[in-house]
Write an enzyme that holds these catalytic residues in place. Sequence first.
Site, PDB file in Angstrom:
ATOM      1  N   GLN A 139       5.605  17.863 -19.268  1.00 37.21           N
ATOM      2  CA  GLN A 139       6.369  17.430 -20.436  1.00 37.21           C
ATOM      3  C   GLN A 139       6.531  18.586 -21.413  1.00 37.21           C
ATOM      4  O   GLN A 139       5.587  19.329 -21.655  1.00 37.21           O
ATOM      5  CB  GLN A 139       5.653  16.289 -21.159  1.00 37.21           C
ATOM      6  CG  GLN A 139       5.686  14.961 -20.439  1.00 37.21           C
ATOM      7  CD  GLN A 139       5.001  13.881 -21.265  1.00 37.21           C
ATOM      8  OE1 GLN A 139       3.864  14.062 -21.698  1.00 37.21           O
ATOM      9  NE2 GLN A 139       5.676  12.780 -21.483  1.00 37.21           N
ATOM     10  N   ASP A 152       6.239  18.682 -24.491  1.00 38.80           N
ATOM     11  CA  ASP A 152       5.707  17.735 -25.461  1.00 38.80           C
ATOM     12  C   ASP A 152       5.425  18.427 -26.786  1.00 38.80           C
ATOM     13  O   ASP A 152       4.908  19.549 -26.811  1.00 38.80           O
ATOM     14  CB  ASP A 152       4.409  17.142 -24.911  1.00 38.80           C
ATOM     15  CG  ASP A 152       4.281  15.665 -25.208  1.00 38.80           C
ATOM     16  OD1 ASP A 152       5.125  15.147 -25.950  1.00 38.80           O
ATOM     17  OD2 ASP A 152       3.349  15.041 -24.684  1.00 38.80           O
ATOM     18  N   HIS A 165       4.033  17.404 -30.969  1.00 41.35           N
ATOM     19  CA  HIS A 165       3.593  16.417 -31.940  1.00 41.35           C
ATOM     20  C   HIS A 165       3.634  17.065 -33.313  1.00 41.35           C
ATOM     21  O   HIS A 165       3.074  18.142 -33.527  1.00 41.35           O
ATOM     22  CB  HIS A 165       2.193  15.907 -31.604  1.00 41.35           C
ATOM     23  CG  HIS A 165       2.164  15.136 -30.331  1.00 41.35           C
ATOM     24  ND1 HIS A 165       1.949  15.738 -29.113  1.00 41.35           N
ATOM     25  CD2 HIS A 165       2.387  13.822 -30.084  1.00 41.35           C
ATOM     26  CE1 HIS A 165       2.021  14.818 -28.168  1.00 41.35           C
ATOM     27  NE2 HIS A 165       2.284  13.654 -28.719  1.00 41.35           N
TER      28      HIS A 165
END
Length: 641
Positions: free
Chosen positions: A380, A382, A384
Amino acid sequence: MKIKVKFPDGSLREYEKGITPMEIVREMGIKKVIGAVVNGELWDLKRPLEEDCEKIRFVTLDDPEAPEFYRHTMSHILAQAVMRIYGRDNVKLGIGPTIENGFYYDFDIKNGKITEEDLPKIEQEMKKIIKENLPIERKTISKTEAKELFKDQPYKLELIEEIEGDIVTVYQQGEFVDLCRGPHLPSTGVVKHFKLLSVSGAYWRGSEKNPMLTRVYGTAFAKKEDLENYLKFLEEAQKRDHRKLGPQLELFILNTEFAPGMPFFLPKGAIVLNELMNFSRELHQQRGYKEIFTPLIMNEQLWKISGHWDHYAENMYFIEKDEERYAVKPMNCPGHILVYKSMTVSYRDLPLRFFEFGRVHRYERSGVLHGLMRVRSFTQDDAHIFCTPEQIEEEILGVLDLVNVIYKQFGFTYRVELSTMPEDHMGDEAIWEKATTALKNALEKANLPYKVNEGEGAFYGPKIDFHIKDSLGREWQCATIQLDFMMPEKFNVTYIGPDNKEHTVVMIHRAIYGSLERFFGILIEHFAGAFPTWIAPVQVVVIPISDKHSEGAKKIVKEFSKSGFRVFLDNRRETLGYRIRQAQIQKIPYMVIIGDKELASGKLSVRTRTGKEIRDLSLEEFVKTLREEVANRKLELTLEG
């Protein structure tokens, strides 16, 4: 007893209870109607109206609801044809629903099996049933009657047991009867344009514990032209199938014996993946993201705190060592939280944007694995973002811009959906309202039209999803932006505010490629394997006409390599035509042909993969052109223009 029926123009009429839409249509003189929508529910023309109808609308073959009627009917025609061919006693019926662009039916064949070679024979029988134009009748019967009717059909009996109440509906056309809720056409002869597409195995009700049935897929359209266009689309999609092109272009392989659902990327595939990651890294660094790496395996206690243990354990992989149990991570979020919690964070430090190409593992049933599109091991892109509530809108705007830049690079258009608070949600409704408003404001400031999916957000926060459209017009859900109130509370993720007190941070989950492997598969099909030069595994192939030109060709290869290009020398003892054809099959953007003339003049003869030829091009000029094309990450080949 009278009932009231309201029509789209607002007019209201009274009819005897039990009147059917077909009787109303005939009375009103309306033509070409195949069904109705009654109070928002699809309704057969022969199905009685038993109560007041607040709104009725009639459906023709041109209406968007029409495929649900005629494709559902076509699945019954398929089942009837199979029973005629293989024998009623030999065929146990599963289910036969409509799906996007088609239909299927599941069969358990006692003596024999259905193969791709049998499809023309089944189609012929279906055409006979269509020609017979059998009336289709809807009947309501008791469960007791249904059990007697389907006493030799174990799968139907299982379904009957699960239906609430004591009444079920069945549909009959000729000798064929099926347990079904409908809706259907008035008769089997209304729609004639169909095609059976494929045969596959499918576990009954999707469970590997149940018997494997034979699933026959088909499609149907109201117009012959629409069917022909769809079949051409399928033919083109088949040519672009990444499961076929991936091994052919030496990008990846799948080993179902030792690593099902876990692709192996070959050297050429690794180049493409690295280029995708490098492109993404550049953009993230420019936008203040900090790249991190988190462990692949972490203690089970972490996943208990995060909630994955309770809600996701069946999709996770576990190992035990030294009397401790560990989980292979299915998501990157808890690891990013641990990185955040290792620091003391002030409001002045926010937002903090952590970014990772995180490898995750999730168990998927073998029956749903599909090339790179549905795997058990994937990467991923990814990130945050940890921020204050006041920063949500600005951070979402930044992500929206990044999504646009990345998708534009590959020529993708996209549409956006916003999903709001579900009934089963975590956190205070006021916080949800504030977060949802922030997402809406960001979308509107970015001038992005969006569809609202009321109540379909994650239980931990609202979300934005992006559906990209490829060169064949197919949509793929890739990027997602999700606000999370649950995990920061569970892990006590805080920051020190201006009041010198601890406040719970807002966590934004986001991915843009989504699964890197899946995005790679989409790109293979989007470009039909003919990647833009900047991500092409081999950018230039140098082909000497004969052995005597090999030394000169090697010098040119060295020049391309010095300039940073991925170049390959094809001096195999094959004909020139064969080597050119192989370069085209491998979708290499440029071929440089070296012969007597080129060695004497110092000029190049360049061919593009589409067959265009450019002669008398200096090496310096070609290198400059290529360098600009790669640096600007152009979608098209410069020399094609």
